[in-house]
Write a protein that holds these residues in place. Structure first.
Motif, PDB file in Angstrom:
ATOM      1  N   LEU A 136      -8.698 -31.593 168.016  1.00 58.86           N
ATOM      2  CA  LEU A 136      -9.160 -30.243 168.347  1.00 58.86           C
ATOM      3  C   LEU A 136     -10.593 -30.189 168.839  1.00 58.86           C
ATOM      4  N   GLY A 137     -11.327 -31.276 168.706  1.00 52.71           N
ATOM      5  CA  GLY A 137     -12.729 -31.296 169.109  1.00 52.71           C
ATOM      6  C   GLY A 137     -13.624 -31.639 167.927  1.00 52.71           C
ATOM      7  N   ARG A 138     -14.419 -32.680 168.077  1.00 51.35           N
ATOM      8  CA  ARG A 138     -15.219 -33.164 166.952  1.00 51.35           C
ATOM      9  C   ARG A 138     -16.304 -32.172 166.549  1.00 51.35           C
ATOM     10  N   LYS A 139     -16.952 -31.567 167.529  1.00 48.08           N
ATOM     11  CA  LYS A 139     -17.992 -30.591 167.210  1.00 48.08           C
ATOM     12  C   LYS A 139     -17.400 -29.385 166.488  1.00 48.08           C
ATOM     13  N   LYS A 140     -16.254 -28.882 166.941  1.00 45.67           N
ATOM     14  CA  LYS A 140     -15.635 -27.702 166.355  1.00 45.67           C
ATOM     15  C   LYS A 140     -15.276 -27.940 164.878  1.00 45.67           C
ATOM     16  N   ILE A 141     -14.612 -29.058 164.601  1.00 46.00           N
ATOM     17  CA  ILE A 141     -14.198 -29.359 163.225  1.00 46.00           C
ATOM     18  C   ILE A 141     -15.409 -29.677 162.359  1.00 46.00           C
ATOM     19  N   PHE A 142     -16.390 -30.366 162.927  1.00 44.78           N
ATOM     20  CA  PHE A 142     -17.629 -30.674 162.222  1.00 44.78           C
ATOM     21  C   PHE A 142     -18.318 -29.383 161.778  1.00 44.78           C
ATOM     22  N   MET A 143     -18.424 -28.433 162.686  1.00 49.00           N
ATOM     23  CA  MET A 143     -19.081 -27.162 162.370  1.00 49.00           C
ATOM     24  C   MET A 143     -18.274 -26.356 161.345  1.00 49.00           C
ATOM     25  N   THR A 144     -16.951 -26.402 161.449  1.00 50.00           N
ATOM     26  CA  THR A 144     -16.110 -25.713 160.469  1.00 50.00           C
ATOM     27  C   THR A 144     -16.348 -26.277 159.066  1.00 50.00           C
ATOM     28  N   GLY A 145     -16.429 -27.602 158.985  1.00 50.90           N
ATOM     29  CA  GLY A 145     -16.699 -28.239 157.698  1.00 50.90           C
ATOM     30  C   GLY A 145     -18.057 -27.855 157.136  1.00 50.90           C
ATOM     31  N   ILE A 146     -19.062 -27.778 158.008  1.00 53.76           N
ATOM     32  CA  ILE A 146     -20.410 -27.400 157.561  1.00 53.76           C
ATOM     33  C   ILE A 146     -20.413 -25.978 157.004  1.00 53.76           C
ATOM     34  N   VAL A 147     -19.753 -25.048 157.718  1.00 53.97           N
ATOM     35  CA  VAL A 147     -19.697 -23.654 157.247  1.00 53.97           C
ATOM     36  C   VAL A 147     -19.064 -23.581 155.853  1.00 53.97           C
ATOM     37  N   LEU A 148     -17.927 -24.251 155.686  1.00 50.58           N
ATOM     38  CA  LEU A 148     -17.246 -24.225 154.388  1.00 50.58           C
ATOM     39  C   LEU A 148     -18.099 -24.887 153.306  1.00 50.58           C
ATOM     40  N   PHE A 149     -18.788 -25.964 153.658  1.00 54.38           N
ATOM     41  CA  PHE A 149     -19.638 -26.670 152.697  1.00 54.38           C
ATOM     42  C   PHE A 149     -20.805 -25.777 152.256  1.00 54.38           C
ATOM     43  N   ILE A 150     -21.405 -25.044 153.206  1.00 58.14           N
ATOM     44  CA  ILE A 150     -22.505 -24.138 152.872  1.00 58.14           C
ATOM     45  C   ILE A 150     -22.040 -23.047 151.914  1.00 58.14           C
ATOM     46  N   LEU A 151     -20.923 -22.383 152.261  1.00 58.98           N
ATOM     47  CA  LEU A 151     -20.430 -21.276 151.448  1.00 58.98           C
ATOM     48  C   LEU A 151     -20.060 -21.737 150.042  1.00 58.98           C
ATOM     49  N   SER A 152     -19.380 -22.880 149.956  1.00 64.74           N
ATOM     50  CA  SER A 152     -18.971 -23.369 148.637  1.00 64.74           C
ATOM     51  C   SER A 152     -20.169 -23.872 147.831  1.00 64.74           C
ATOM     52  N   SER A 153     -21.188 -24.438 148.488  1.00 67.42           N
ATOM     53  CA  SER A 153     -22.394 -24.870 147.784  1.00 67.42           C
ATOM     54  C   SER A 153     -23.113 -23.679 147.166  1.00 67.42           C
ATOM     55  N   ALA A 154     -23.254 -22.603 147.948  1.00 68.36           N
ATOM     56  CA  ALA A 154     -23.888 -21.392 147.411  1.00 68.36           C
ATOM     57  C   ALA A 154     -23.084 -20.838 146.237  1.00 68.36           C
ATOM     58  N   SER A 155     -21.768 -20.889 146.350  1.00 69.69           N
ATOM     59  CA  SER A 155     -20.912 -20.402 145.265  1.00 69.69           C
ATOM     60  C   SER A 155     -21.041 -21.280 144.017  1.00 69.69           C
ATOM     61  N   CYS A 156     -21.159 -22.603 144.217  1.00 65.13           N
ATOM     62  CA  CYS A 156     -21.389 -23.505 143.081  1.00 65.13           C
ATOM     63  C   CYS A 156     -22.670 -23.119 142.346  1.00 65.13           C
ATOM     64  N   GLY A 157     -23.718 -22.833 143.111  1.00 67.86           N
ATOM     65  CA  GLY A 157     -24.990 -22.466 142.501  1.00 67.86           C
ATOM     66  C   GLY A 157     -24.916 -21.172 141.710  1.00 67.86           C
TER      67      GLY A 157
END
Length: 514
Positions: A75-96
């Motif tokens: 699907l595109g390396r940049k697209k999936i990479f960015m999707t992973g970053i968004v999810l990682f940010i949101l879940s990290s904030a939720s962990c905190g």
């Protein structure tokens, strides 16, 4: 996107964005071990709960990382990479922001999903964007600068934990991820593999996810329920049986998630075996060394973080050099020497007795940690460059996903197997010592029940002070005996990696298999 020079504007932006995103995962990996005691106290969590804080993330990461790499290729390396970053940010904030240990474990699961999409994209972007002749150097820089960004992880984690601010270990991911997202959006072109318009292999993705999840869950249950438990048997057997099912399905579908011919490549297969042995030894060594420093040697969490500073400094200063030399002379010498030196360092650290604490650090743990860092400095960039360089650009996402899955699964294997083994060794030694004492049977049972806490075992409060002191000495000696055995086994795994490099890597610079 055609490949670009490392020092070009787009090459620099690719490096900066991948380094920042990787730093988020590295911070969690390096800082979390030293904040666990503070986390456990504030959230009133059991040892089992804390174990799942670590491994809920690893379970999802190991299960889905192959899918993440394959989706990037499709699907595109940049697209999936960015999707992973968004999810990682949101879940990290939720962990905190988690108010309970259950919430933290749930958000760690989502963090693992984000990591599975993000981590393969980092290296596949570098591999497919940077000129082949500079790829080893680029990966070396990625290793070095990512380490520099996260060099304060254990130190900062220990300082924050001692101050009661362990939640900021998760919050720090938010600004790093947002900067990486902006750079990717504004400065980096999309990268797709050849044939990227092919349909996604949904069946293959589900089967391999279930296979890896079953194997990972089986390993994770061992420390809690033991080897001889139906949950362990069912999970491991299911994982093993699903593997040939996956292979059979992949032979039938025209557009495979996992190109099985990659494993005919001797270097690719050998380097994944090398990765498994090395990172299993590394994970066990670093985890039990951290426990030893904090629980037995009397280091505060901040001091335990500082103890690893020589390790991270060497990686920061010399990883790029190792990558560049590997490009020029070939990776075999570095892979053989690195694993051998790492194993020797773990053997050295295995035989350090009880010390008087941080004041004796320079004459006890420092030499071993320095050698440990030197060994891994030789390995990281050449290993990654070899794995990514022996396959074509078309499969770089899958190659990164496979190697990262092996890395994470080996870490789970090490934590589960060696964690259970440490409890078994500790319990066996303690039972022998208790036979020689005059404690009542009820007291002996209470004393023995503490072995699941390893070096953090506490003598029953109702016993006299003299008896409690004696029991604490038995706990400490029992843990040190178990620690020594685990470190020796971890060293043996590193020497197994040495053997893999000798057998599977040819001298000189390897060529890509197309």
């Amino acid at each position: 996107m055609p490949t670009v020079a490392l020092k070009s504007k787009e090459g620099i932006w690719v490096m900066v964005s991948t380094i920042l995103a990787s730093a988020m995962a590295f911070i969690d990996a390096t800082a979390l071990n030293v904040v666990l005691p503070s986390m456990q106290e504030e959230l009133q969590a059991s040892v089992t709960d804390i174990f799942w804080v670590l491994n809920a993330y690893l379970l999802m990461l190991a299960s889905l990382i192959l899918i993440g790499g394959s989706l990037g290729d499709t699907l595109g390396r940049k697209k999936i990479f960015m999707t992973g970053i968004v999810l990682f940010i949101l879940s990290s904030a939720s962990c905190g922001m988690s108010a309970t240990i259950f919430q933290l474990i749930v958000f760690r699961i989502f963090q693992g999903i984000g990591g599975a999409l993000m981590i393969p994209g980092s290296l596949s972007l570098i591999s497919s964007s940077i000129h082949e002749r500079e790829r080893g150097k680029a990966i070396g820089i990625w290793s070095a600068v990512s380490t520099a960004v996260t060099i304060g992880g254990p130190i900062l984690g220990g300082a924050l934990a001692d101050a009661g601010w362990w939640r900021y270990i998760f919050y720090i991911n938010v600004p790093l991820g947002l900067i990486a997202l902006f750079i990717l959006f504004a400065k980096v072109s999309e990268v797709k593999a050849g044939g990227a318009d092919k349909p996604i292999d949904v069946v293959g993705a589900l089967i391999i996810a279930l296979c890896l999840a079953s194997l990972t869950y089986g390993f994770l249950r061992i420390p809690k329920v033991g080897f001889n438990n139906w949950q362990v048997y069912v999970s491991l057997v299911a994982g093993i049986l699903l593997l040939p099912v996956f292979i059979a399905c992949e032979k039938r579908v025209p557009h495979r998630m996992m190109p099985l011919h990659l494993f005919k490549n001797k270097i690719f297969s050998g380097m994944n075996l090398y990765t498994f042995f090395l990172y299993a030894g590394l994970s066990a060594g670093m985890f039990f060394l951290s426990l030893n420093l904090i629980q037995i040697q009397g280091y505060r969490q901040f001091e335990a973080g500082l103890a690893f500073l020589p390790f991270t400094l060497l990686l920061t200063l010399l990883s790029a050099v190792a990558g560049k030399l590997s490009d020029r002379y070939g990776p075999k010498f570095f892979l053989v020497a690195g694993a051998t030196i790492t194993g020797a360092a773990l053997l050295f650290l295995a035989f350090i007795p009880k010390t008087s604490g941080p004041t004796q650090y320079w004459s006890t743990f420092f030499p071993g940690i320095l050698i440990f860092g030197a060994g891994m400095t030789f390995v990281i960039a050449p290993l990654t460059a070899t794995v990514m360089g022996c396959v074509s650009d078309q499969y770089s996402g899958v190659a990164s996903g496979v190697n990262n899955a092996v890395t994470r699964t080996s870490g789970v294997f090490a934590n589960a197997i060696f964690g259970a083994l440490a409890v078994l060794l500790f319990s066996s030694a303690l039972q022998k010592d208790l036979v020689k004492t005059s404690f009542s049977e009820e007291s002996k049972r209470e004393i023995a029940a503490q072995v699941v806490n390893l070096g953090n075992a506490k003598a029953p409060l109702h016993l006299p002070d003299a008896d409690r002191q004696k029991i604490q000495e038995l706990y400490q000696q029992g843990f040190l005996n178990a620690y020594r055995t685990i470190m020796i086994l971890a060293a043996a795994l590193c020497f197994g990696a040495t053997l893999m490099a000798v057998l599977f890597v040819e001298k000189g610079v390897h060529e890509r298999e197309r």
